[in-house]
Motif scaffolding. Sequence first.
Motif, PDB file in Angstrom:
ATOM      1  N   LYS A 148      -2.909  -7.139   0.812  1.00  0.00           N
ATOM      2  CA  LYS A 148      -3.505  -5.856   1.150  1.00  0.00           C
ATOM      3  C   LYS A 148      -4.624  -5.509   0.175  1.00  0.00           C
ATOM      4  CE  LYS A 148      -0.470  -5.397   4.393  1.00  0.00           C
ATOM      5  NZ  LYS A 148      -0.859  -5.556   5.806  1.00  0.00           N
ATOM      6  N   GLY A 149      -5.441  -4.550   0.579  1.00  0.00           N
ATOM      7  CA  GLY A 149      -6.452  -3.989  -0.299  1.00  0.00           C
ATOM      8  C   GLY A 149      -7.524  -4.980  -0.717  1.00  0.00           C
ATOM      9  N   CYS A 212      -9.360  -0.359 -10.519  1.00  0.00           N
ATOM     10  CA  CYS A 212      -8.384  -1.299  -9.956  1.00  0.00           C
ATOM     11  C   CYS A 212      -7.793  -2.144 -11.083  1.00  0.00           C
ATOM     12  CB  CYS A 212      -9.031  -2.209  -8.905  1.00  0.00           C
ATOM     13  SG  CYS A 212      -9.756  -1.330  -7.486  1.00  0.00           S
ATOM     14  N   THR A 220      -3.886  -3.343  -7.376  1.00  0.00           N
ATOM     15  CA  THR A 220      -3.810  -1.967  -6.875  1.00  0.00           C
ATOM     16  C   THR A 220      -4.996  -1.171  -7.399  1.00  0.00           C
ATOM     17  OG1 THR A 220      -2.419  -1.298  -8.758  1.00  0.00           O
ATOM     18  CG2 THR A 220      -1.289  -2.025  -6.740  1.00  0.00           C
ATOM     19  N   CYS A 221      -5.450  -0.252  -6.590  1.00  0.00           N
ATOM     20  CA  CYS A 221      -6.566   0.619  -6.967  1.00  0.00           C
ATOM     21  C   CYS A 221      -6.085   2.067  -7.035  1.00  0.00           C
ATOM     22  CB  CYS A 221      -7.708   0.491  -5.962  1.00  0.00           C
ATOM     23  SG  CYS A 221      -8.436  -1.163  -5.896  1.00  0.00           S
ATOM     24  N   SER A 223      -7.559   4.792  -6.193  1.00  0.00           N
ATOM     25  CA  SER A 223      -7.931   5.610  -5.043  1.00  0.00           C
ATOM     26  C   SER A 223      -8.629   4.753  -4.006  1.00  0.00           C
ATOM     27  CB  SER A 223      -8.852   6.761  -5.480  1.00  0.00           C
ATOM     28  OG  SER A 223     -10.082   6.240  -5.985  1.00  0.00           O
ATOM     29  N   SER A 224      -8.808   5.311  -2.810  1.00  0.00           N
ATOM     30  CA  SER A 224      -9.518   4.591  -1.751  1.00  0.00           C
ATOM     31  C   SER A 224     -10.975   4.375  -2.124  1.00  0.00           C
ATOM     32  CB  SER A 224      -9.412   5.359  -0.432  1.00  0.00           C
ATOM     33  OG  SER A 224      -9.949   6.668  -0.565  1.00  0.00           O
ATOM     34  N   ASP A 225     -11.549   5.318  -2.885  1.00  0.00           N
ATOM     35  CA  ASP A 225     -12.938   5.158  -3.325  1.00  0.00           C
ATOM     36  C   ASP A 225     -13.081   3.953  -4.254  1.00  0.00           C
ATOM     37  OD1 ASP A 225     -13.735   7.357  -1.880  1.00  0.00           O
ATOM     38  OD2 ASP A 225     -13.582   8.746  -3.568  1.00  0.00           O
ATOM     39  N   GLU A 227     -11.210   1.304  -4.234  1.00  0.00           N
ATOM     40  CA  GLU A 227     -11.061   0.101  -3.406  1.00  0.00           C
ATOM     41  C   GLU A 227     -12.333  -0.191  -2.629  1.00  0.00           C
ATOM     42  OE1 GLU A 227      -8.319  -1.189   0.364  1.00  0.00           O
ATOM     43  OE2 GLU A 227      -7.314  -0.259  -1.366  1.00  0.00           O
ATOM     44  N   VAL A 228     -12.970   0.845  -2.095  1.00  0.00           N
ATOM     45  CA  VAL A 228     -14.224   0.674  -1.356  1.00  0.00           C
ATOM     46  C   VAL A 228     -15.313   0.148  -2.280  1.00  0.00           C
ATOM     47  CG1 VAL A 228     -16.075   1.887  -0.134  1.00  0.00           C
ATOM     48  CG2 VAL A 228     -13.689   2.361   0.420  1.00  0.00           C
ATOM     49  N   GLU A 231     -14.811  -3.473  -2.736  1.00  0.00           N
ATOM     50  CA  GLU A 231     -15.229  -4.246  -1.565  1.00  0.00           C
ATOM     51  C   GLU A 231     -16.748  -4.351  -1.487  1.00  0.00           C
ATOM     52  OE1 GLU A 231     -13.406  -2.293   1.706  1.00  0.00           O
ATOM     53  OE2 GLU A 231     -11.380  -3.040   1.243  1.00  0.00           O
TER      54      GLU A 231
END
Length: 278
Positions: A148-149, A212, A220-221, A223-225, A227-228, A231
Amino acid sequence: MGSFKGHALPGTLFLLVGVWHIWGSVVRYVRNPKAFQVRVWNPVPGFDGKLKHLELYVIAIGAFIDLCIELLYSTHLKFFVDGVLNPSHMNDFEHAGMLLMFFIFGGVTLLTQKTRFLPLPEGALCLIAATAFCAEYLLFYFHSTTHKGLEGYYHTLLVFLVGLCILSSVGGALLPTNFPVDLCNGIAIALQGIWFYQTAFVLYGPMMPKGCKLRENSVTCNSSDSEVRGELLANFQLFVSVLVVLVGTVASYGFAASRYGNSEVNSLHTTHDESDED
């Protein structure tokens, strides 16, 4: 999950083979464009032919060593638990199966080149190479769905590069005189090697994106920000990798054309220059 060494070792093998394939393809083309033939491997000249099959030995021996690491060292020989395959090492068994395919490819190609027992044509060897890449594709495709992630994203990008290796290998069998197909195969293999290294440095090394971290055998990160951002950084790293390989390929072609190019290659460039002036 994996490790830095677990990605750096195959990355080194893919990178060496890919760069050598690019160089071999370019040299063979500039020497005689009309007689160009796709080759799944490229011989090493000189040394009275003693190193001719070095690439195949690197593939076969490298795959075998990595296979032993995955199957013997990583599992500590604990293959079975309560009469079934050890569930704690299923990931190692999967990697070992993929590496076995590359070992078979290297061994079969050596038998074809050095003996009379298995006289396979070049197109058949291209399809065997494509089969090995298919095994790798399936492994990392399903890795991408389970990881994931950010970890899964790096595996997804790797899957695209492996897919390009499959297409170019099959293309070599279908278009045995096509220079771009042969060159694309070397580029794809080299990019795959670079991406293994990139994954190692990001997920298991000092290039982990801000926000991360590697914890409990997974990335693991916060927050979603974060992780983005990771990416987007991966996209940029892939772009730089492609740019570096393409620049290196063009430079290799220019050097090879100036050193090994025949009159046909030189006249081709002259014709292009004259058409540009018109």
